[in-house]
Write an enzyme that holds these catalytic residues in place. Structure first.
Site, PDB file in Angstrom:
ATOM      1  N   ILE A  70      13.731  11.091   9.967  1.00 25.96           N
ATOM      2  CA  ILE A  70      15.056  11.758   9.442  1.00 25.96           C
ATOM      3  C   ILE A  70      15.573  10.660   8.570  1.00 25.96           C
ATOM      4  CG2 ILE A  70      17.046  12.535  10.376  1.00 25.96           C
ATOM      5  CD1 ILE A  70      14.912  14.559  10.758  1.00 25.96           C
ATOM      6  N   ASN A 109       8.782   9.731  -4.707  1.00 26.81           N
ATOM      7  CA  ASN A 109       8.606   9.313  -5.914  1.00 26.81           C
ATOM      8  C   ASN A 109       7.693   7.970  -6.232  1.00 26.81           C
ATOM      9  OD1 ASN A 109      10.308  11.544  -6.085  1.00 26.81           O
ATOM     10  ND2 ASN A 109      12.083  10.401  -6.597  1.00 26.81           N
ATOM     11  N   GLY A 110       7.962   6.868  -5.530  1.00 28.60           N
ATOM     12  CA  GLY A 110       7.276   5.737  -5.731  1.00 28.60           C
ATOM     13  C   GLY A 110       5.674   6.058  -5.496  1.00 28.60           C
ATOM     14  N   ARG A 111       5.315   6.581  -4.401  1.00 26.24           N
ATOM     15  CA  ARG A 111       3.889   6.754  -4.301  1.00 26.24           C
ATOM     16  C   ARG A 111       3.308   7.549  -5.220  1.00 26.24           C
ATOM     17  NH1 ARG A 111       4.754   8.344   1.563  1.00 26.24           N
ATOM     18  NH2 ARG A 111       7.114   8.188   1.044  1.00 26.24           N
ATOM     19  N   ARG A 126       7.770   2.674 -10.697  1.00 25.04           N
ATOM     20  CA  ARG A 126       8.398   3.734  -9.581  1.00 25.04           C
ATOM     21  C   ARG A 126       9.500   4.297 -10.225  1.00 25.04           C
ATOM     22  NH1 ARG A 126       8.260   2.822  -4.425  1.00 25.04           N
ATOM     23  NH2 ARG A 126      10.430   3.509  -4.274  1.00 25.04           N
ATOM     24  N   ASN A 157      19.022   2.572   0.555  1.00 25.39           N
ATOM     25  CA  ASN A 157      18.784   2.387  -0.535  1.00 25.39           C
ATOM     26  C   ASN A 157      19.621   1.317  -1.450  1.00 25.39           C
ATOM     27  OD1 ASN A 157      17.880   6.035  -0.880  1.00 25.39           O
ATOM     28  ND2 ASN A 157      16.424   4.364  -0.085  1.00 25.39           N
ATOM     29  N   TRP A 158      20.525   0.918  -1.166  1.00 26.06           N
ATOM     30  CA  TRP A 158      21.348  -0.093  -2.102  1.00 26.06           C
ATOM     31  C   TRP A 158      20.438  -1.402  -2.090  1.00 26.06           C
ATOM     32  CZ3 TRP A 158      24.461   1.526  -5.412  1.00 26.06           C
ATOM     33  CH2 TRP A 158      25.366   2.676  -5.141  1.00 26.06           C
ATOM     34  N   ASP A 180      11.269  12.735  -0.657  1.00 27.33           N
ATOM     35  CA  ASP A 180      10.891  11.496  -0.641  1.00 27.33           C
ATOM     36  C   ASP A 180       9.179  11.495  -1.403  1.00 27.33           C
ATOM     37  OD1 ASP A 180      10.550   8.844   0.061  1.00 27.33           O
ATOM     38  OD2 ASP A 180       9.892   9.154   2.176  1.00 27.33           O
ATOM     39  N   SER A 215      20.312   7.136  -0.165  1.00 29.62           N
ATOM     40  CA  SER A 215      21.059   6.829   0.905  1.00 29.62           C
ATOM     41  C   SER A 215      21.534   5.168   0.900  1.00 29.62           C
ATOM     42  CB  SER A 215      19.450   6.430   2.186  1.00 29.62           C
ATOM     43  OG  SER A 215      18.922   5.187   2.189  1.00 29.62           O
TER      44      SER A 215
END
Ligand code: IPE
Ligand code: IPE
Ligand code: MG
Length: 245
Positions: free
Chosen positions: A193, A20-22, A31, A66-67, A18, A63
């Site tokens: 989680i 990548n965007g930040r 992003r 994420n779609w 987790d 996930s």
């Protein structure tokens, strides 16, 4: 450099990649640039795990939730995934890495799915390490899917009620055949989680780091492993029992 005891390595490491965007935002980049840099981190961590002798590495790459991200981002992620598989296939074979995948693979775009299946086939007889990608994955759906399959096999008379114990149930999960994760790493400072391996992480050791995924590397992995090796896994017992005192 952290000292790692090769005898006490986790058999299975799972990672929620987790941040990548930040990472991109901090650098005033898109992003998508963060996701591109994230793939480099994937390469480094896969190689490091293979060198160390880790048995299974499960990466949460996409996930089910994420779609719902913007269409362009989803498309870019799918393209990056396909690109990664095409580029890494030979490397996987030469490093004896078997690719596997968990999740609702039927949701993936047809070309991604075909490539995924090709790479799984080409690496099918590799036995050095399993690289398991969680794609369109959701832990709750995995459990629900297992229940439905069990019910269907029961109705067909294939199984008896008495057979349904914990090892039996595990064989109906997408992770069938894999040991439960010993270590779960989440990057980017979140303490959650996010629907990952809900059933399998009952006794997994958690390692949470502020490091954003594109900055995660071999050194960070070794730090996580050193931390893991400093813990006493008690599985409900007392420390005295564990140490035979
Ligand atoms: C992880 O990074 C990659 C995926 C979930 C596909 P994010 O894209 O979630 O990055 P942040 O959380 O927005 O920083
Ligand atoms: C979890 O990250 C999913 C993956 C790393 C693929 P998210 O960024 O989607 O999780 P939330 O939304 O912060 O819980
Ligand atoms: Mg995120």
């Amino acid at each position: 450099m952290e000292e790692i005891d090769k005898e006490k390595l986790p058999r299975h490491i799972a990672i929620i990649m987790d941040g990548n965007g930040r990472w991109a935002k901090k650098k005033n980049l898109s992003r998508i640039s963060g996701h591109i840099k994230g793939v480099d981190a994937v390469r480094e961590v896969v190689t490091a795990c293979r060198d160390l002798g880790v048995g299974v590495l499960t990466l949460y790459a996409f996930s089910m939730e994420n779609w719902q991200r913007p269409k362009e981002e989803v498309e870019a992620l799918m393209e990056l995934l396909r690109d990664y598989l095409l580029k890494e296939c030979e490397e996987m074979v030469s490093n004896n890495i078997r690719l596997s995948a968990i999740g609702r693979l039927e949701d993936l775009p047809a070309n991604v799915r075909t490539t995924l299946e090709e790479v799984m086939k080409k690496t099918g007889s590799c036995n050095g390490m399993i690289l398991n990608l969680a794609l369109s994955y959701g832990g709750r759906s995995e459990i629900l899917h297992a229940v439905r399959e069990i019910l269907s096999d029961f109705k067909k008379g294939k199984i008896k009620e008495e057979e349904i114990d914990l090892p039996f149930f595990s064989r109906y999960l997408w992770t069938r055949g894999l040991p439960d994760p010993d270590l779960l790493i989440r990057t980017s400072g979140e303490f959650r989680i996010s629907n990952f391996l809900l059933y399998q992480i009952a006794y997994t050791e958690l390692y949470l780091t502020e490091t954003l995924w594109p900055d995660f590397n071999r050194e960070e992995l070794l730090k996580a492993l050193a931390d893991y090796q400093s813990r006493e896994r008690r599985f409900g017992l007392t420390s005295e029992q564990i140490n035979g005192l």
